[in-house]
Design an enzyme around this catalytic site. Structure first.
Site, PDB file in Angstrom:
ATOM      1  N   ALA A 110       0.836  -1.204   0.000  1.00 50.90           N
ATOM      2  CA  ALA A 110       0.000   0.000   0.000  1.00 50.90           C
ATOM      3  C   ALA A 110       0.869   1.251   0.000  1.00 50.90           C
ATOM      4  O   ALA A 110       1.251   1.769   1.059  1.00 50.90           O
ATOM      5  CB  ALA A 110      -0.940  -0.007   1.206  1.00 50.90           C
ATOM      6  N   LEU A 111       1.187   1.730  -1.202  1.00 47.09           N
ATOM      7  CA  LEU A 111       2.056   2.889  -1.369  1.00 47.09           C
ATOM      8  C   LEU A 111       1.321   4.072  -1.999  1.00 47.09           C
ATOM      9  O   LEU A 111       1.424   5.202  -1.537  1.00 47.09           O
ATOM     10  CB  LEU A 111       3.263   2.493  -2.238  1.00 47.09           C
ATOM     11  N   GLU A 167      -1.245   6.917  -3.221  1.00 49.70           N
ATOM     12  CA  GLU A 167      -2.300   7.732  -2.606  1.00 49.70           C
ATOM     13  C   GLU A 167      -3.048   8.505  -3.688  1.00 49.70           C
ATOM     14  O   GLU A 167      -2.535   8.670  -4.800  1.00 49.70           O
ATOM     15  CB  GLU A 167      -1.696   8.688  -1.576  1.00 49.70           C
ATOM     16  N   GLY A 189       0.286   9.379  -6.553  1.00 48.98           N
ATOM     17  CA  GLY A 189       0.685   8.457  -7.611  1.00 48.98           C
ATOM     18  C   GLY A 189       2.140   8.045  -7.592  1.00 48.98           C
ATOM     19  O   GLY A 189       2.638   7.468  -6.630  1.00 48.98           O
ATOM     20  N   GLU A 203       3.691   0.442 -10.868  1.00 47.21           N
ATOM     21  CA  GLU A 203       5.107   0.401 -10.455  1.00 47.21           C
ATOM     22  C   GLU A 203       5.960   1.371 -11.272  1.00 47.21           C
ATOM     23  O   GLU A 203       7.112   1.089 -11.604  1.00 47.21           O
ATOM     24  CB  GLU A 203       5.661  -1.028 -10.512  1.00 47.21           C
ATOM     25  N   SER A 222       5.259   4.632 -17.773  1.00 46.92           N
ATOM     26  CA  SER A 222       6.318   4.648 -18.794  1.00 46.92           C
ATOM     27  C   SER A 222       7.113   5.948 -18.788  1.00 46.92           C
ATOM     28  O   SER A 222       8.344   5.940 -18.910  1.00 46.92           O
ATOM     29  CB  SER A 222       5.715   4.404 -20.178  1.00 46.92           C
TER      30      SER A 222
END
Length: 383
Positions: free
Chosen positions: A124-125, A127, A131, A362, A365
């Protein structure tokens, strides 16, 4: 038959090839019911854990994670089913902070469960307002005796709503920006934890927006040291970003296989489509993109496994190229299938939906481009 010759490349050791071959055999009989995404993910995690495939997702004894094994696993699973890849990947990403920075007590409490498929993990990173800009996180963790009180929201959290354990990042305020974040273990039974919204996307996965209302977390649940959260998050992403590229590679390989089968079996004017030079050109471009992606993916994985402290540049290159080119490969496969390419239930139609999110999560691009550019400029400046 799918190309397996890349397993003989010098990036790999014999145990990597044996692992990939064995997992491919396991996947051959894999059946996933996509009608209930939550149930499918729970079942996949349980099956992957029971059969030992989740062991590479964590390190209980402090040994480095084997990124090549993780990447080969994701590539193989993604080639067979996108949700199977998701279930595997999140067990690693969700507990990556524990493997890299967790205390012995934290590891022993949770990693045997997650690797056995008996507990589902989440990372959970993100918000609503921050982003890819992790340093702009506003969720707070306020020290109160032997506890921290968490307040704020997280969103686009994979496995949100079904996870048994969340790695949550919050601002503890040791310093401004990136230096004031810390990481915590949170379980959904803690008072004040709330799943506010389940998020629906084009390729269904368990996703949710989470709210933390005065959630009290024991200080012993902090992962690493206070203010170390940004380092924890980036270290986890430094490992698992390469595996996102590997999943994209798996999707692209499947699309190429489907396209080759289609143009070989489908006839036009008495001859197979594969006799047409324009079709051959598409196949050539797809094969080139697949091999180029594989080289970047396994260079990054091999570099990390060889002891490099950080592979941000290599991982960013692998993720950017592999996800973008997989989108192109799959688009060509859809085109070569004609009307069947957009028919619900067709493999290439599912791949078309599966690939799109990988160019965003993650690190989107354009974020990867920034990472690559900065690393290249620093390198040229001699930093």
């Amino acid at each position: 038959m799918a190309d397996r010759s890349y397993l003989d490349w010098p990036f790999f050791e014999p145990h990597h090839k044996a692992h990939a071959d064995a997992l491919a055999g396991w996947c051959a009989s894999l059946e996933v019911d996509h009608s209930d995404t939550d149930a499918a993910c729970r079942k996949l995690v349980a099956e992957l854990g029971a059969d030992g495939w989740l062991k590479p997702t964590a390190s209980v004894d402090g040994a480095p994670l084997d990124v090549r094994t993780l990447a080969l696993s994701r590539e193989t699973l993604a080639r067979h089913d996108g949700l199977a890849d998701f279930a595997f990947a999140m067990q690693g990403l969700g507990t990556g902070a524990l493997s890299l920075f967790g205390s012995d007590a934290q590891k022993q409490a949770w990693l045997p469960l997650t690797t056995a498929g008996q507990a589902i993990s989440a990372f959970a990173l993100t918000e609503p307002q921050s982003g890819s800009d992790v340093a702009a996180s506003t969720m707070t963790a306020t020290k109160d005796g032997e506890e921290y009180i968490l307040n704020g929201e997280k969103t686009w959290i994979s496995n949100g709503g079904i996870a048994d354990i969340y790695t949550v990042f919050a601002r503890t305020g040791e310093a401004p920006g990136a230096r004031g974040l810390s990481a915590f273990l949170v379980t959904p039974d803690m008072p004040g934890f709330e799943v506010v919204e389940r998020l629906q996307v084009i390729a269904p996965h368990p996703l949710a927006r989470l709210r933390f209302n005065d959630v009290r977390v024991p200080a012993a649940n902090m992962i690493g040291a206070p203010g170390q959260g940004f380092k924890v998050a980036m270290s986890v992403l430094d490992v698992f970003r390469t595996t996102v590229a590997a999943a994209a590679l798996g999707f692209a390989r499947r699309a190429l296989d489907e396209a080759v089968a289609r143009v070989t079996e489908r006839h036009i004017q008495g001859a197979p489509l594969s006799d047409l030079q324009m079709v051959q050109g598409h196949i050539a471009d797809m094969a080139l993109d697949v091999d180029a992606s594989a080289l970047l993916v396994y260079r990054a994985a091999w570099t990390k496994d060889s002891g490099a402290p950080r592979v941000s540049r290599e991982a960013a290159m692998a993720k950017l190229f592999s996800t973008e080119q997989a989108q192109s490969v799959i688009d060509r496969a859809v085109q070569l299938h004609g009307g069947d390419g957009v028919r619900s239930g067709e493999a290439v139609e599912a791949l078309y939906r599966d690939i799109r999110a990988l160019r965003i999560y993650e690190g989107a691009s354009d974020v990867q481009r920034v990472i690559i550019a900065r690393a290249t400029l620093d390198q040229l400046k001699g930093k």
